[in-house]
Design a protein around this motif. Sequence first.
Motif, PDB file in Angstrom:
ATOM      1  N   UNK A  83       0.983  -1.113   0.045  1.00 50.34           N
ATOM      2  CA  UNK A  83       0.027   0.060  -0.134  1.00 50.34           C
ATOM      3  C   UNK A  83       0.803   1.131  -0.129  1.00 50.34           C
ATOM      4  N   UNK A  84       0.538   2.039  -0.934  1.00 52.92           N
ATOM      5  CA  UNK A  84       1.265   3.469  -1.043  1.00 52.92           C
ATOM      6  C   UNK A  84       1.043   4.089   0.417  1.00 52.92           C
ATOM      7  N   UNK A  85      -0.061   3.818   0.926  1.00 51.79           N
ATOM      8  CA  UNK A  85      -0.383   4.513   2.184  1.00 51.79           C
ATOM      9  C   UNK A  85       0.778   4.059   3.333  1.00 51.79           C
ATOM     10  N   UNK A  87       3.617   3.183   2.580  1.00 53.55           N
ATOM     11  CA  UNK A  87       5.123   3.797   2.356  1.00 53.55           C
ATOM     12  C   UNK A  87       5.082   5.227   2.935  1.00 53.55           C
ATOM     13  N   UNK A  88       3.916   5.982   3.164  1.00 52.18           N
ATOM     14  CA  UNK A  88       3.906   7.166   3.691  1.00 52.18           C
ATOM     15  C   UNK A  88       3.681   7.241   5.205  1.00 52.18           C
ATOM     16  N   UNK A  93      -5.513   1.157   3.348  1.00 52.45           N
ATOM     17  CA  UNK A  93      -6.782   1.313   2.973  1.00 52.45           C
ATOM     18  C   UNK A  93      -7.645  -0.308   2.625  1.00 52.45           C
ATOM     19  N   UNK A 130       7.365   2.775  -7.871  1.00 54.84           N
ATOM     20  CA  UNK A 130       6.030   3.513  -7.656  1.00 54.84           C
ATOM     21  C   UNK A 130       5.492   3.927  -9.148  1.00 54.84           C
ATOM     22  N   UNK A 133       3.747   0.966 -10.387  1.00 52.54           N
ATOM     23  CA  UNK A 133       2.655   0.915  -9.847  1.00 52.54           C
ATOM     24  C   UNK A 133       1.503   1.899 -10.309  1.00 52.54           C
TER      25      UNK A 133
ATOM     26  N   UNK B 130       5.581  11.651  -8.712  1.00 55.20           N
ATOM     27  CA  UNK B 130       4.733  10.343  -9.091  1.00 55.20           C
ATOM     28  C   UNK B 130       3.871   9.684  -7.952  1.00 55.20           C
ATOM     29  N   UNK B 135      -1.192   8.139  -5.242  1.00 56.84           N
ATOM     30  CA  UNK B 135      -2.044   8.261  -4.357  1.00 56.84           C
ATOM     31  C   UNK B 135      -3.221   8.663  -4.812  1.00 56.84           C
ATOM     32  N   UNK B 138      -5.183   5.951  -6.508  1.00 51.45           N
ATOM     33  CA  UNK B 138      -5.711   5.214  -5.641  1.00 51.45           C
ATOM     34  C   UNK B 138      -6.891   5.500  -5.082  1.00 51.45           C
TER      35      UNK B 138
END
Lengths: 189, 189
Positions: A83-85, A87-88, A93, A130, A133, B130, B135, B138
């Motif tokens: 999840x990119x979330x 990553x931050x 989600x 990324x 993705x 990017x 995000x 998503x």
Amino acid sequence: MDILYQRFIDHYSGSQQLTDHTKAEICNHLSILHLNKKHVLIKENQRHDFAYFVIKGAVRSYFLKDGIEVNTWFALENDMVGSLQNFNDKPSKETIELVENSTLISINLKKLKPLMFLNIQISNFINAVIEEYALFLEKKIYFSQMMHSIDKYLILLDKEPQLFQRIPLTYIASFLGITRETLSRLRAK
Amino acid sequence: MDILYQRFIDHYSGSQQLTDHTKAEICNHLSILHLNKKHVLIKENQRHDFAYFVIKGAVRSYFLKDGIEVNTWFALENDMVGSLQNFNDKPSKETIELVENSTLISINLKKLKPLMFLNIQISNFINAVIEEYALFLEKKIYFSQMMHSIDKYLILLDKEPQLFQRIPLTYIASFLGITRETLSRLRAK
DNA sequence: GATTTCATTTGATATATGTCACAAAATCAT
DNA sequence: ATGATTTTGTGACATATATCAAATGAAATC
């Protein structure tokens, strides 16, 4: 270096040549996992430090909407899940769960990410991950804008035939945004 | 440095402090544009070297499906528009067109991208762009998985009320994946 | 191998959305 | 301002999909 790690790194290094030193730095934060069907890698609304690369097996992502599972995608060999979330440092989600017994590489994002400010090769490597993705998400959106579900079904069948061998139709119907009954009827043609 | 360039750079530099040298390098590849409604920035199926940052105005993206425009999103102030495809030297999948007379910053991707292999700050800067885009994608996918269009309409109205002031409902309906008639009826409540 | 669980299919009916036709309202260009 | 063009709204009807209920088929468990 383990051949499986090599496979993961090659998959994302693209045009760029990584030095042995950089490869070793990345490998420090990888591990190989063998896990069973139904194992949950990432839970919706929780923070996690890892992303995963599928060496062998099948994985699905879903979130709960009014108590119902909405499947968002399925990952097979050489796909990355996470999840990119995360990553931050934000809660995921989605829930990510194994559909088959699988072999995975786990990537420690918490430890790998800070290196991108120190090592330009790692920065570009993460960039490539990324970017791939994001391209994948663009494809999914394009797909979701198809008006008729019969079109979506046919395209999915054409582009990702393996899914229909390995992922239950109930999950696929949910991903297509239709009920399993409707999918069953579309298939009866 | 022009204050508008500053605004663009600040928007994406996040935690990272860019040196004046890096900022200057980025600015070398920026220009300010004033263009009118209906102007086409990017054409579907063509390669382009530029992405754009909206200083003032409104922009829409769409692609043609069976001869019909399928709107994919709308950008307002401080949004970035462009195509990841272009970033990878591939033809755009979408057309991007102004909905209002607008002020934009153009970013020369062709010239900026190679710098990411030389300057780690630029690599991380591009990374941030990017990542924010991913995000955003998503969120769009999450949104598109809502089953009922009434839910989609209400969420969009809540999260992006400005769109309904500035973007024709025909385009919004198309984005929601419903006809304008259906949107009109949903609104009559 | 029998039993239980889970996945898929089929049928009858209700609901949401699409389609086509046209009217009303707003916007644009002269 | 005026007419032309674009955008939005409303009605009647057709179609696709959802819902609920039940039967069949396949897979996992003991």
